[in-house]
Scaffold this active site. Structure first.
Site, mmCIF file in Angstrom:
data_model
loop_
_atom_site.group_PDB
_atom_site.id
_atom_site.type_symbol
_atom_site.label_atom_id
_atom_site.label_comp_id
_atom_site.label_asym_id
_atom_site.label_seq_id
_atom_site.Cartn_x
_atom_site.Cartn_y
_atom_site.Cartn_z
ATOM 1 N N GLN A 66 39.371 33.793 49.590
ATOM 2 C CA GLN A 66 40.440 34.470 48.853
ATOM 3 C C GLN A 66 41.229 35.340 49.835
ATOM 4 O O GLN A 66 40.661 36.226 50.480
ATOM 5 C CB GLN A 66 39.826 35.328 47.752
ATOM 6 C CG GLN A 66 40.709 36.424 47.200
ATOM 7 C CD GLN A 66 41.920 35.897 46.461
ATOM 8 O OE1 GLN A 66 43.007 35.900 47.000
ATOM 9 N NE2 GLN A 66 41.717 35.441 45.240
ATOM 10 N N SER A 82 42.877 46.061 28.418
ATOM 11 C CA SER A 82 43.702 45.114 27.660
ATOM 12 C C SER A 82 42.878 43.920 27.199
ATOM 13 O O SER A 82 43.016 43.447 26.063
ATOM 14 C CB SER A 82 44.868 44.644 28.535
ATOM 15 O OG SER A 82 45.614 43.628 27.875
ATOM 16 N N GLY A 87 41.613 40.295 24.419
ATOM 17 C CA GLY A 87 40.961 39.107 24.947
ATOM 18 C C GLY A 87 41.742 38.535 26.123
ATOM 19 O O GLY A 87 42.735 39.108 26.575
ATOM 20 N N GLY A 107 43.017 33.146 39.197
ATOM 21 C CA GLY A 107 42.615 34.077 38.152
ATOM 22 C C GLY A 107 41.605 35.114 38.612
ATOM 23 O O GLY A 107 40.810 35.603 37.815
ATOM 24 N N GLU A 108 41.644 35.474 39.897
ATOM 25 C CA GLU A 108 40.684 36.444 40.440
ATOM 26 C C GLU A 108 40.741 37.774 39.693
ATOM 27 O O GLU A 108 39.713 38.350 39.344
ATOM 28 C CB GLU A 108 40.969 36.665 41.934
ATOM 29 C CG GLU A 108 40.121 37.749 42.581
ATOM 30 C CD GLU A 108 38.749 37.262 43.022
ATOM 31 O OE1 GLU A 108 37.945 38.093 43.441
ATOM 32 O OE2 GLU A 108 38.501 36.051 42.927
ATOM 33 N N ARG A 110 41.868 38.429 36.613
ATOM 34 C CA ARG A 110 41.364 38.270 35.249
ATOM 35 C C ARG A 110 39.838 38.151 35.239
ATOM 36 O O ARG A 110 39.160 38.671 34.349
ATOM 37 C CB ARG A 110 42.000 37.039 34.607
ATOM 38 C CG ARG A 110 43.362 37.286 33.996
ATOM 39 C CD ARG A 110 44.103 35.992 33.741
ATOM 40 N NE ARG A 110 44.625 35.451 34.988
ATOM 41 C CZ ARG A 110 44.959 34.185 35.158
ATOM 42 N NH1 ARG A 110 44.816 33.334 34.177
ATOM 43 N NH2 ARG A 110 45.440 33.776 36.310
ATOM 44 N N ASN A 142 50.398 30.695 45.472
ATOM 45 C CA ASN A 142 50.553 31.968 46.176
ATOM 46 C C ASN A 142 52.028 32.266 46.415
ATOM 47 O O ASN A 142 52.496 33.386 46.229
ATOM 48 C CB ASN A 142 49.806 31.907 47.517
ATOM 49 C CG ASN A 142 49.613 33.277 48.138
ATOM 50 O OD1 ASN A 142 49.476 34.266 47.442
ATOM 51 N ND2 ASN A 142 49.617 33.323 49.447
ATOM 52 N N ARG A 145 54.057 33.697 43.457
ATOM 53 C CA ARG A 145 53.809 35.058 42.978
ATOM 54 C C ARG A 145 55.052 35.907 43.165
ATOM 55 O O ARG A 145 55.682 35.876 44.216
ATOM 56 C CB ARG A 145 52.658 35.703 43.750
ATOM 57 C CG ARG A 145 51.298 35.100 43.469
ATOM 58 C CD ARG A 145 50.288 35.639 44.465
ATOM 59 N NE ARG A 145 50.229 37.083 44.419
ATOM 60 C CZ ARG A 145 49.317 37.777 43.754
ATOM 61 N NH1 ARG A 145 48.400 37.141 43.069
ATOM 62 N NH2 ARG A 145 49.319 39.092 43.756
#
Length: 317
Positions: A66, A82, A87, A107-108, A110, A142, A145
């Protein structure tokens, strides 16, 4: 071939879409590059092996490569709150390594926030992807983003070119940019390290950096950079300063040039110096007596030396 490229675009678009996310997608980039894969293979890899599946968090491992190792803890706590209330709005994306063993593709944040929120399982899309396919998909994600700085984008472009064997035209098609835009980003990597760091830290804008790039001498680049920061110059002011410095430099070269500079050999050497300086992003000196000579490539720091070694594709390990 054109048909296959369109299929790839659709596959990646389907994989990387983020229309309903309340947090940015994180990128997990492996470095191992196995044998090359075909365009069709990548398109197929973008198709989920199943729909959304609840996966126990303990069965999911983060990608060890990562690129973003630091996450704002306060932002993670806010996201965790949140998630506790609403959820997971958008599932994470994983690939299956073995039975009851998965690895994150995206999704790191999350994933980490879900652990903070105390979730035991998390909704996820399961994708099929080998290391090279995962690398390409992660790099393109990436780039998409919104909060990436220009240097991060440039480095991602460079990795796609060098590690995924893409030409600039192909890269432009994959990321939805024209070749000129791709080239402008890649040229940032030729700037001295101090200037690249300033761009990375958002102390210098893309427009200011592009103006500085047009000056070949790194010492002059650093002079313009420091003046830009100290006086908070606008892009237009930086461009004016670049013109002034370039004119003075050209005038000095003309005054100091020896009488023999007009000879055919001197013109060839001068052109070679210019091309090499542009290629390496630093002032290169070429000396020759017509039969033998030398090429001098200066570097400003260890980081700058490593940059030059990368361009030369010289490994020190």
């Amino acid at each position: 071939m054109s048909t296959k490229k369109k299929a790839l675009g659709r596959g990646l678009s389907a994989l990387l879409s983020d229309n309903s996310s309340d947090d940015k997608l994180e990128v997990d980039i492996p470095v191992a590059i196995p044998t090359a894969v075909t365009v069709a293979d990548v398109a197929v890899a973008a198709i989920p092996t199943s729909g959304i599946t609840e996966i126990p968090i303990e069965e999911i491992e983060v990608n060890p490569f990562q690129p973003r190792t630091h996450f704002d803890q306060e932002a993670l706590l806010e996201l965790a709150e949140s998630i506790t209330v609403h959820g997971i709005i958008q599932p994470i994306t994983v690939r299956r390594l073995a039975d009851h063993q998965y690895q994150l593709i995206s999704g790191e944040r999350r994933f980490q926030a879900s652990k903070l929120a105390g979730l035991k399982a998390i909704p996820a899309y399961i994708r099929s992807a080998d290391d090279q396919q995962m690398l390409e998909m992660a790099l393109i994600e990436n780039i998409q983003r919104e909060n990436l700085n220009a240097i991060e984008i440039a480095l991602s472009y460079q990795r796609l070119i060098s590690e995924c064997n893409l030409k600039q035209e192909e890269l432009g098609e994959r990321v939805g940019k024209n070749r000129t835009t791709v080239t402008n980003y890649l040229r940032l990597l030729k700037l001295p390290p101090d200037i690249q760091i300033a761009v990375r830290d958002n102390k210098l804008s893309m427009g200011q950096a592009r103006a500085i790039i047009s000056v070949e001498n790194p010492e002059e680049q650093l002079y313009i950079f420091k003046k830009t920061i100290d006086e908070e110059l606008s892009v237009r002011k930086v461009e004016e300063l670049v013109r002034e410095v370039s004119e003075k430099s050209a005038s000095k070269v003309s005054e100091d040039a020896p009488a023999s500079a007009s000879s055919p050999v001197s013109r060839e050497i001068s052109q070679l110096q210019s091309k090499l300086s542009s290629h390496f992003g630093t002032r290169v000196v070429v000396k020759s007596d017509g039969k033998k000579g030398e090429i001098k490539i200066p570097f400003l720091s260890v980081e700058d030396l490593n940059r030059l070694l990368d361009i030369l594709r010289v490994r020190t390990e």
